[in-house]
Design an enzyme around this catalytic site. Structure first.
Site, short mmCIF file in Angstrom:
data_model
loop_
_atom_site.label_atom_id
_atom_site.label_comp_id
_atom_site.label_asym_id
_atom_site.label_seq_id
_atom_site.Cartn_x
_atom_site.Cartn_y
_atom_site.Cartn_z
N CYS A 106 74.81 47.06 53.94
CA CYS A 106 75.50 48.31 54.22
C CYS A 106 77.02 48.11 54.30
CB CYS A 106 74.92 48.93 55.50
SG CYS A 106 75.20 50.70 55.66
N HIS A 107 77.64 48.32 55.47
CA HIS A 107 79.09 48.18 55.63
C HIS A 107 79.51 46.73 55.93
CE1 HIS A 107 78.75 52.55 56.09
NE2 HIS A 107 80.04 52.61 55.83
#
Length: 180
Positions: A106-107
């Site tokens: 994800c991030h």
């Protein structure tokens, strides 16, 4: 294998910590929660506070040498906090320098951008990071999971919580192949 799970004191997306953690336990590995401060970390379900988890080791008091691999869970705030901590960034960079496998979802690649380890690498992430990844010399792709071996180590990346099944299966396979 001892696997470091690096998170900031708050902001980690809970499912991106707990799902890979349980998969590591089920595969016979020893996951270790590493953070920038001692105590407990605060996990989140998107923007809502979720559970807290005890920190087992603190960046600056431990090193990549004592782990076989690294997992970087996401959450929007988590990697942003980590990238502002020099010791956390150095800890991450050491896994790449030492050729140890890293998995990020994800991030989480924001921390990899800050560690300056993405030049020539092919990876995926949450779509909003693609410009940052390209500016850091990486090649962003929109795939459920991506394994890159165009460097000193293997890098496993994934886009989002919906990709967790593929992420955990892939990083466990890569980690078992790279076991030290």
């Amino acid at each position: 294998m001892r696997i470091a799970f690096l998170t900031a004191p708050e902001g980690v997306e809970q499912i991106e910590l707990t799902d890979p953690w349980q998969a590591a336990v089920n595969a016979g590995h020893e996951p270790v929660l590493v953070s920038t401060e001692s105590g407990r970390i605060q996990a989140f379900n998107h923007l809502d506070k979720a559970d807290t988890f005890p920190v087992q080791e603190v960046v600056g008091e431990t090193s990549a040498d004592s782990f076989g691999a690294l997992v970087l869970p996401g959450g929007v705030a988590n990697p942003d906090f980590l990238r502002m901590d020099e010791k956390a960034v150095a800890f991450v960079r050491d896994f790449f320098t030492q050729g140890r496998p890293v998995a990020a979802i994800c991030h989480a690649p924001w921390t990899l951008v800050e560690a300056d380890v993405l030049r020539g690498r092919v990876l995926t992430s949450w779509p909003s990071l693609q410009t940052d990844i390209r500016n850091a010399g990486g090649n962003w792709v929109d795939e459920q999971v991506k394994v890159c071996d165009h460097g000193n180590n293997k890098l496993v990346t994934s886009r989002k919580p919906d990709d967790l099944k593929a992420f955990r299966e892939t990083f466990l396979d890569v980690f078992s192949q790279e076991a030290v």
